[in-house]
Design an enzyme around this catalytic site. Structure first.
Site, PDB file in Angstrom:
ATOM      1  CD  GLU A  42      -2.753  -1.207   2.487  1.00  0.00           C
ATOM      2  OE1 GLU A  42      -3.996  -1.295   2.442  1.00  0.00           O
ATOM      3  OE2 GLU A  42      -2.092  -1.214   3.549  1.00  0.00           O
ATOM      4  CE  LYS A 123      30.355   5.523  23.664  1.00  0.00           C
ATOM      5  NZ  LYS A 123      30.605   5.107  22.269  1.00  0.00           N
ATOM      6  NE  ARG A 144      33.229  14.086  18.184  1.00  0.00           N
ATOM      7  CZ  ARG A 144      34.537  14.137  18.371  1.00  0.00           C
ATOM      8  NH1 ARG A 144      35.349  13.684  17.430  1.00  0.00           N
ATOM      9  NH2 ARG A 144      35.053  14.636  19.471  1.00  0.00           N
ATOM     10  CE  LYS A 298      23.426  12.405  26.009  1.00  0.00           C
ATOM     11  NZ  LYS A 298      22.698  12.717  24.750  1.00  0.00           N
ATOM     12  CE  LYS A 322      32.745   2.185  24.847  1.00  0.00           C
ATOM     13  NZ  LYS A 322      34.072   2.640  24.454  1.00  0.00           N
ATOM     14  CB  CYS A 434      62.698  -5.873   6.688  1.00  0.00           C
ATOM     15  SG  CYS A 434      63.380  -5.975   5.021  1.00  0.00           S
ATOM     16  CB  CYS A 439      61.443  -4.505   1.890  1.00  0.00           C
ATOM     17  SG  CYS A 439      60.215  -5.788   2.231  1.00  0.00           S
TER      18      CYS A 439
END
EC number: 6.5.1.2
Length: 678
Positions: A42, A123, A144, A298, A322, A434, A439
């Site tokens: 629809e 978060k 950002r 917050k 976290k 190395c 290289c």
């Protein structure tokens, strides 16, 4: 009557407007409220009718019409957008004791013993963006970026169906800056990677990387095909009615037709309720269609947010709690050695693919021989690996009870696995390197770094193209890129005429670059972006820099003996000097950075400044004044601090400065100091 010359009747005009409003209402119900009222068939019927009418009467098409989301022609490059209010990042906490300390510290700063009201949201593991609406219409969208300046991705954002081109109700706000995250659902991520794998393209590591790559496509049509979503979580500037609370802001955004995560957001009356909701999100994270990596809390009152203010890098009124790193076990099938641009040999564990937090991983860096020895990692071992957010997986522990009987300790080979040259470990260094400067593996990494976004930013010069250019001998050092012909590039595998032209144009555009990015692109050991900026602020060009000795370089604030020696050694090496000469001869034109005036140098050069309290001068401008004058802005006070600039309601930093005998300036004194020297 139809066709380009048809004149729409009032009935047609009314029907088009009604269709747009109906479609917007259904978009709101579907994307914002997650409560569709009609079937897809629809909805498609309504949409097709609107398309047909706009095709028949193109003069009725408006920029905010639901039909105008399909991307237009590809962009040449992204413009820049300066954020009126910086998009700062949040500070992180990782355990419950830190959460309780945050609550106690915040109460102390506010001078209250009462419980604080918090808004707690998931978060989101996405890409932060800012949407600017003027008089209710989407005008600009930006990433950002570095927090102060982002990329203009308006054309791409307009293709995302979750984002309204026109706000749901007629807004009284002349200006509304909406902040949120662009992300990709796990199911869409899996489908995208399956398509890329079938076509022989590199797959994305996780949904966040896929979203970031999608929003930065120069062709908006590619962005439109990726099925991105958007969730709003805050605002920048508002010129109009402003709610009194954080929760009120979210309600306002939702009422305007913007997707807000209200179902997973909770208004908490104390820190214990915050902790309860954090645990709920942690326990239910795997049931969500998208990835989250913690909770954001917050302070609800905007007045209290204003009192708490900001540090140089993050708000004092918000924090990200976290989740702990995700762990699982798998088997190391073998250990391979990669070769970086400085010749470093890095052991990498190739593992049985395993899902960690919804992301399939099969590789983990073992860093160096010391790390291999410390953990006693061997081929065939069962190991515990962990991944936190976007961090590369690491081997945490070896399950030695499950170790094969014939296992042997692993030692990084004494020869480079790519060119066969000797690999040596110098005294006092952890890495084995190395010794062959030519290289191929080192060269490929050098070219990749040179062309990377924060260096010369050569669009389209990807890993596979670099491999071909090096393997076929077309490029032996970065300067060779500027002498490539379109015909040479076109002759490479899977390279069409249009793509070759784009690469040539991108190489040509990269010739205009700031001097710090040019220096950074050369890949001097120990010279990252920050150090490159310090050096090229002190000297007008690389030629002048190359004339300095280590003693002169160490006079520059922020340059130590190791960096000074690295710069002198690199710039005096004949092959490197020749390469730089060829780059400049090819037309690469490094633009000098603004240098501090001599008068301001005598006051602030080499000085460390800390700002505390509320200033009338925006922190970003104050910081720029200090940095332009050769000084450094720090977020904390120590014995090495030279000045503390104290504004209204200065807190513990002011007390600490006085205790240490650091010079304290008012904002007026700071302004006078700068103005008198300018």
């Amino acid at each position: 009557m139809s066709g380009q010359n048809a004149i729409p009747s009032q009935d047609i005009i009314d029907e088009v407007e009604a269709l747009r409003k109906t479609i917007r209402d259904h978009d709101f119900n579907y994307y914002v409220l997650d409560s569709p009222e009609i079937t897809d068939a629809e909805y498609d019927k309504l949409f097709r009718r609107l398309q047909d009418l706009e095709t028949q009467y193109p003069e009725l098409i408006t920029p905010d019409s639901p039909t105008q989301r399909v991307g237009g022609k590809p962009l040449e490059k992204f413009g820049q957008v300066r954020h009126a209010i910086p998009m700062v990042s949040l500070s992180n906490i990782f355990d419950e004791s830190e959460l309780l300390e945050f609550d106690v510290r915040t109460k102390r700063s506010l001078g209250t013993g009462n419980e604080l009201s918090y808004v707690v949201e998931p978060k989101l593991d996405g890409v932060a963006v800012e949407l600017i609406y003027e008089n209710g219409f989407l005008s600009t969208a930006a990433t950002r970026g570095d927090g102060f300046t982002g990329e203009d991705v308006t054309a791409n954002v307009r293709t995302i169906k979750w984002i309204p081109l026109k706000l749901q109700t007629r807004a009284s706000d002349a200006l509304l800056e909406v902040r949120g995250e662009i992300l990709m659902n796990r199911a869409d991520f899996d489908r995208l990677n399956e398509k890329r794998e079938k076509r022989g393209f590199a797959t994305f590591a996780n949904p966040r990387n896929a979203a970031a790559g999608s929003i930065r496509q120069l062709d908006p049509r590619i962005t439109a095909s990726r099925n991105l979503r958007f969730i709003a979580h805050g605002v920048g500037r508002i010129e109009g009615s402003i709610p009194e609370t954080q929760y009120g802001i979210l309600e306002k955004l939702q009422s305007l037709g913007l997707p807000v995560n209200m179902g997973l957001t909770r208004l908490c009356e104390n820190i214990q309720q915050v902790l309860e909701h954090y645990r709920y999100l942690r326990e239910n994270r795997d049931t969500l269609p998208y990835e989250i990596d913690g909770a954001v809390l917050k302070i609800n009152s905007l007045d209290e947010q204003a009192i708490l203010g900001m540090t140089a890098r993050s708000p004092r009124w918000a924090v990200a709690f976290k989740f702990q790193p995700l762990r699982t076990s798998t088997q190391i099938l073998r250990i391979e050695v990669g070769v970086g641009r400085t010749g470093t040999l890095t052991p990498v564990a190739i593992m049985e693919p395993v899902s960690v937090g919804g992301v399939t991983v099969s590789r983990a860096s073992l860093h160096n021989q010391d790390e291999v020895d410390r953990k006693d990692v061997r081929e065939g071992d069962m190991v515990v690996i962990q991944r936190a957010g976007d961090v590369i997986p690491e081997v945490v522990e070896v399950l030695k009870d499950l170790r094969p009987a014939d296992s042997r300790p692993y030692t990084i080979p004494d020869n480079c696995p790519v060119c066969g040259s000797s690999a040596v470990r110098l005294p006092g260094q952890a890495a084995k390197r190395c010794v062959n400067a030519t290289c191929p593996a080192r060269l490929k990494e050098t070219i990749r770094h040179f062309a990377s976004r924060n260096a010369m930013d050569i669009e389209g010069l990807g890993v596979k193209l670099i491999e071909q250019l090096v393997d076929l001998g077309h490029v032996k050092n970065p300067a060779d890129l500027y002498y490539l012909s379109k015909e040479t590039i076109k002759s490479l595998e899977r390279m069409a005429d249009k793509s070759a032209s784009n690469i040539v144009a991108s190489i040509e555009r990269s010739k205009t670059v700031t001097s710090d990015r040019f220096l950074y692109s050369l890949g001097l050991p120990l010279v990252g972006e920050h150090v490159a900026k310090i050096l090229m602020t002190a000297f007008p060009d690389v030629a002048t820099l190359s004339e300095q000795d280590t003693t002169a370089l160490q006079q520059i604030h922020g340059i130590g003996p190791e960096v000074a020696q690295s710069v002198v050694s690199y710039l005096r090496e004949p092959h490197n000097r020749d390469m730089i000469h060829r780059l400049l001869s090819a037309g690469v034109n490094p633009e000098p950075l603004a240098r501090p005036s001599d008068k301001i140098q005598t006051v602030l050069t080499g000085k460390t400044v800390v700002f505390t309290g509320t200033l009338s001068l925006p922190r970003s401008e104050a910081k720029k004044l200090v940095e332009t004058a050769g000084g450094t802005v720090s977020g904390s006070v120590s014995r090495k601090t030279d000045y503390v600039v104290a504004g209204d309601e200065a807190g513990s930093k002011l007390d600490k400065a006085r205790g240490l005998g650091v010079t304290v300036l008012s904002e007026d004194e700071f302004r006078s100091l700068v103005e008198a020297a300018s």
